[in-house]
Design a protein around this motif. Sequence first.
Motif, short mmCIF file in Angstrom:
data_model
loop_
_atom_site.label_atom_id
_atom_site.label_comp_id
_atom_site.label_asym_id
_atom_site.label_seq_id
_atom_site.Cartn_x
_atom_site.Cartn_y
_atom_site.Cartn_z
N SER A 10 0.85 -1.19 0.00
CA SER A 10 0.00 0.00 0.00
C SER A 10 0.89 1.24 0.00
N ALA A 11 0.35 2.30 -0.53
CA ALA A 11 1.05 3.57 -0.57
C ALA A 11 0.07 4.65 -0.14
N LEU A 12 0.52 5.54 0.72
CA LEU A 12 -0.37 6.61 1.17
C LEU A 12 -0.49 7.73 0.16
N ASP A 13 0.43 7.81 -0.77
CA ASP A 13 0.38 8.85 -1.79
C ASP A 13 0.78 8.24 -3.14
N PRO A 14 -0.07 7.36 -3.69
CA PRO A 14 0.32 6.68 -4.92
C PRO A 14 0.42 7.63 -6.10
N CYS A 106 -6.65 18.07 -7.39
CA CYS A 106 -6.53 16.89 -8.23
C CYS A 106 -5.20 16.20 -7.92
N ILE A 107 -5.28 14.93 -7.62
CA ILE A 107 -4.08 14.11 -7.41
C ILE A 107 -3.92 13.30 -8.69
N VAL A 108 -2.80 13.46 -9.37
CA VAL A 108 -2.59 12.76 -10.65
C VAL A 108 -1.96 11.40 -10.38
N VAL A 109 -2.59 10.36 -10.91
CA VAL A 109 -2.11 8.99 -10.80
C VAL A 109 -2.00 8.47 -12.22
N ALA A 110 -0.81 8.05 -12.61
CA ALA A 110 -0.56 7.62 -13.99
C ALA A 110 -0.46 6.10 -14.07
N PRO A 111 -0.84 5.54 -15.21
CA PRO A 111 -0.70 4.09 -15.38
C PRO A 111 0.78 3.69 -15.42
N VAL A 112 1.06 2.49 -14.94
CA VAL A 112 2.41 1.95 -15.02
C VAL A 112 2.72 1.67 -16.48
#
Length: 114
Positions: A10-14, A106-112
């Motif tokens: 788990s990550a608190l800030d993925p 907005c928290i940006v989360v990008a695909p691997v």
Amino acid sequence: MPVTAWTATSALDPQRFAPGDRFAVLGSCPESLQASWDLVVFQAGEAFFPLQPTAALQCGNRVSLPDAFTLRGEAPDCVALDLHAAIARSELRRRGPAGLPSQSACIVVAPVAP
């Protein structure tokens, strides 16, 4: 009988997501408030709402919203909370991230990358 290894992290800030990753949402607001929340995900020019808006929750630091969600697609996602569910979903669909209230980020989360 084969043994299957299973690992959870788990990550608190993925900052990245892979197919099948699940996200729980933690939000913070002044403890003196009760607030309803709505979660919006912006991706490729569209707004998605993967969770139902919450009923009023007691505010505090890192308040956990009920349920979890997954992200799909090949473009980065902007994930944001709408505190007090202040902005109508139709308005968020129309205006995109610019329609978010000032207390939202907005928290940006990008695909691997494959």
